[in-house]
Design an enzyme around this catalytic site. Structure first.
Site, mmCIF file in Angstrom:
data_model
loop_
_atom_site.group_PDB
_atom_site.id
_atom_site.type_symbol
_atom_site.label_atom_id
_atom_site.label_comp_id
_atom_site.label_asym_id
_atom_site.label_seq_id
_atom_site.Cartn_x
_atom_site.Cartn_y
_atom_site.Cartn_z
ATOM 1 N N SER A 127 0.861 -1.177 0.000
ATOM 2 C CA SER A 127 0.000 0.000 0.000
ATOM 3 C C SER A 127 0.895 1.223 0.000
ATOM 4 O O SER A 127 1.751 1.372 0.895
ATOM 5 C CB SER A 127 -0.886 0.010 1.257
ATOM 6 O OG SER A 127 -1.229 1.337 1.629
ATOM 7 N N SER A 128 0.703 2.112 -0.981
ATOM 8 C CA SER A 128 1.576 3.295 -1.024
ATOM 9 C C SER A 128 1.293 4.209 0.168
ATOM 10 O O SER A 128 2.177 4.897 0.651
ATOM 11 C CB SER A 128 1.421 4.038 -2.353
ATOM 12 O OG SER A 128 0.064 4.254 -2.619
ATOM 13 N N TYR A 155 -18.414 -26.461 10.051
ATOM 14 C CA TYR A 155 -17.249 -27.201 9.564
ATOM 15 C C TYR A 155 -17.285 -28.668 10.008
ATOM 16 O O TYR A 155 -16.349 -29.416 9.761
ATOM 17 C CB TYR A 155 -15.945 -26.557 10.044
ATOM 18 C CG TYR A 155 -15.624 -25.240 9.390
ATOM 19 C CD1 TYR A 155 -15.603 -25.106 7.997
ATOM 20 C CD2 TYR A 155 -15.324 -24.116 10.153
ATOM 21 C CE1 TYR A 155 -15.301 -23.896 7.400
ATOM 22 C CE2 TYR A 155 -15.011 -22.902 9.556
ATOM 23 C CZ TYR A 155 -15.005 -22.793 8.182
ATOM 24 O OH TYR A 155 -14.698 -21.601 7.588
ATOM 25 N N ASP A 205 14.060 -6.087 6.972
ATOM 26 C CA ASP A 205 14.803 -5.486 8.087
ATOM 27 C C ASP A 205 14.065 -5.657 9.408
ATOM 28 O O ASP A 205 14.680 -5.708 10.468
ATOM 29 C CB ASP A 205 15.018 -3.994 7.826
ATOM 30 C CG ASP A 205 15.840 -3.762 6.560
ATOM 31 O OD1 ASP A 205 16.941 -4.327 6.468
ATOM 32 O OD2 ASP A 205 15.342 -3.057 5.656
ATOM 33 N N GLY A 226 -0.400 -13.682 21.001
ATOM 34 C CA GLY A 226 -1.306 -14.101 22.069
ATOM 35 C C GLY A 226 -0.544 -15.081 22.943
ATOM 36 O O GLY A 226 0.221 -14.715 23.819
ATOM 37 N N GLY A 271 2.140 -18.996 19.548
ATOM 38 C CA GLY A 271 2.327 -19.989 18.489
ATOM 39 C C GLY A 271 2.797 -19.340 17.197
ATOM 40 O O GLY A 271 3.732 -19.810 16.545
ATOM 41 N N LEU A 272 2.156 -18.230 16.843
ATOM 42 C CA LEU A 272 2.509 -17.546 15.601
ATOM 43 C C LEU A 272 3.904 -16.921 15.698
ATOM 44 O O LEU A 272 4.723 -17.069 14.783
ATOM 45 C CB LEU A 272 1.468 -16.465 15.280
ATOM 46 C CG LEU A 272 1.706 -15.684 13.980
ATOM 47 C CD1 LEU A 272 1.686 -16.595 12.760
ATOM 48 C CD2 LEU A 272 0.669 -14.567 13.826
ATOM 49 N N ASP A 308 1.473 -9.508 29.107
ATOM 50 C CA ASP A 308 2.147 -10.569 29.867
ATOM 51 C C ASP A 308 3.417 -11.059 29.155
ATOM 52 O O ASP A 308 4.404 -11.394 29.796
ATOM 53 C CB ASP A 308 1.210 -11.748 30.096
ATOM 54 C CG ASP A 308 0.742 -12.349 28.787
ATOM 55 O OD1 ASP A 308 -0.092 -11.725 28.128
ATOM 56 O OD2 ASP A 308 1.238 -13.425 28.409
ATOM 57 N N SER A 364 -2.983 -11.172 10.850
ATOM 58 C CA SER A 364 -3.180 -12.569 11.261
ATOM 59 C C SER A 364 -4.581 -13.129 11.042
ATOM 60 O O SER A 364 -4.743 -14.342 10.970
ATOM 61 C CB SER A 364 -2.775 -12.737 12.724
ATOM 62 O OG SER A 364 -3.474 -11.820 13.535
HETATM 63 C C1 LIG Z 1 -4.772 -16.807 17.744
HETATM 64 C C2 LIG Z 1 -4.596 -15.524 17.058
HETATM 65 C C3 LIG Z 1 -3.494 -14.682 17.323
HETATM 66 C C4 LIG Z 1 -2.455 -15.013 18.376
HETATM 67 O O1 LIG Z 1 -1.748 -16.171 18.046
HETATM 68 P P1 LIG Z 1 -0.886 -16.970 19.137
HETATM 69 O O2 LIG Z 1 -0.308 -18.102 18.406
HETATM 70 O O3 LIG Z 1 -1.820 -17.381 20.248
HETATM 71 O O4 LIG Z 1 0.138 -16.001 19.648
HETATM 72 C C5 LIG Z 1 -3.354 -13.528 16.574
HETATM 73 N N1 LIG Z 1 -4.260 -13.179 15.644
HETATM 74 C C6 LIG Z 1 -5.339 -13.945 15.368
HETATM 75 C C7 LIG Z 1 -6.291 -13.500 14.323
HETATM 76 C C8 LIG Z 1 -5.538 -15.150 16.061
HETATM 77 O O5 LIG Z 1 -6.612 -15.913 15.785
#
Ligand SMILES: *Cc1c(COP(=O)(O)O)cnc(C)c1O
Length: 323
Positions: free
Chosen positions: A29-30, A116, A173, A180, A183-184, A211, A305
């Protein structure tokens, strides 16, 4: 403690996800470039199957089940995206899924999970202990529990989004990632350290629930009460044991974003990029914009995410005080 996953596990997860997960677009996105004085690359996991990156970790975990595990089924507890990710992955793999959700979870989320093909079992979050109930059900029915973040296969699966991003953009960079339970961020860290070792990696939490930031500073996992924030995908009380180990080894810092900054980012995505992004999905961009890091002239990645948000709620949030 199980072994920490490595980048090889992320690469193996990417193979399993081939043809199952979308290779989501990396959008520019510019206006974003101008706001940050940088080149910004958005990895759009709001456009992933079921609307969030969580499909990656869930599918990778279930695809590794033994025949006996597949036959018996999977159990998960979640009121959010993990539930839908497990239900959809299980359906694709022909595995029965049982999802434990609080009685007061939004009807839309229960409907989506049932849609689902998951069996939803409700519990009273004020009188019943969710983890204990899950463990009991798992034992009674011989189900395998897949937790939302603290599991090597979940972490490795989540890391495939950043792998795709870096393969497409080349070295970055800095990279901003919603946080949360981690995991991500931990999965992303595995890909970043393998593919772009110089890249600064930042996790971003809601200001009301920092936290992870506290844990990084203290060098141990800090527990907090469930934070009140719009970012319902990041309302975790603590990082996982495995995710924390990877994050403290491989992430550079943990930043925060306020609810007002998340709403501003939701509006930005809607107006400038024609994208529906849920509040939690906005954490990365909000911090890139407001955390005060010097990004001018840099190549900056942002993981968007997820995009699952009740439409009425969405309209209310982006409509209020619109500029
Ligand atoms: C679950 C979730 C997160 C956080 O992910 P973690 O792996 O728990 O840190 C961030 N964004 C969205 C949209 C999620 O569903």
């Amino acid at each position: 403690m199980p072994q920490l996953p490595t980048y090889d596990d992320v690469a193996a997860a990417a193979q399993r996800l081939q043809g199952q997960a979308h290779r989501t677009p990396v959008l520019r996105s510019s206006t974003a470039d101008r706001l940050l004085g940088a080149q910004v690359f958005f990895k759009c996991e709001n456009l992933q199957r079921m609307g969030a990156f969580k499909f990656r970790g869930a599918y990778n975990s279930l695809a590794k089940f033994s025949p006996a595990q597949r036959k018996a089924g999977v159990i998960a507890f979640s009121s959010g995206n993990h539930a839908q990710a497990i239900a959809l992955s299980a359906r694709l793999l022909g595995i029965p899924a049982t999802i434990l959700m609080p009685l007061d979870a939004p009807q839309a989320k229960m409907d989506a999970t049932r849609g689902y093909g998951g069996e939803v079992i409700t519990f009273d979050r004020y009188t019943q202990d969710r983890e204990q109930l899950t463990v009991q059900l798992a034992a009674e029915r011989g189900l395998t529990l897949i937790p939302p973040f603290d599991h090597p296969d979940v972490m490795a699966g989540q890391g495939t989004a950043a792998k795709e991003l870096l393969e497409e953009t080349g070295p970055l960079d800095a990279l901003f990632v919603p946080l949360g339970g981690g995991g991500l961020l931990s999965g992303t860290a595995l890909s970043v350290r393998a593919l772009a070792p110089q890249c600064k990696l930042y996790g971003v939490e809601p200001e009301a629930g920092n936290d992870g930031q506290q844990s990084l500073r203290a060098g141990r996992i800090i527990d907090i009460p469930t934070p009140k924030t719009l970012a319902d995908g990041a309302q975790t009380q603590h990082l996982g044991k495995l995710t924390f180990e990877v994050i403290r080894r491989d992430a550079d810092d943990i930043l925060t974003a306020s609810d007002a900054q998340l709403v501003e980012a939701m509006r930005f995505f809607a107006e400038r990029m024609k994208m529906v992004v849920e509040p939690t999905g906005c954490l990365g961009f909000a911090a890139a914009r407001h955390a005060g890091l010097p990004l001018a002239g840099l190549r900056v990645g942002v993981i968007v995410s997820g995009g699952n948000v009740d439409l009425a709620r969405y309209a209310q949030l982006i409509g209020a005080n619109a500029s």
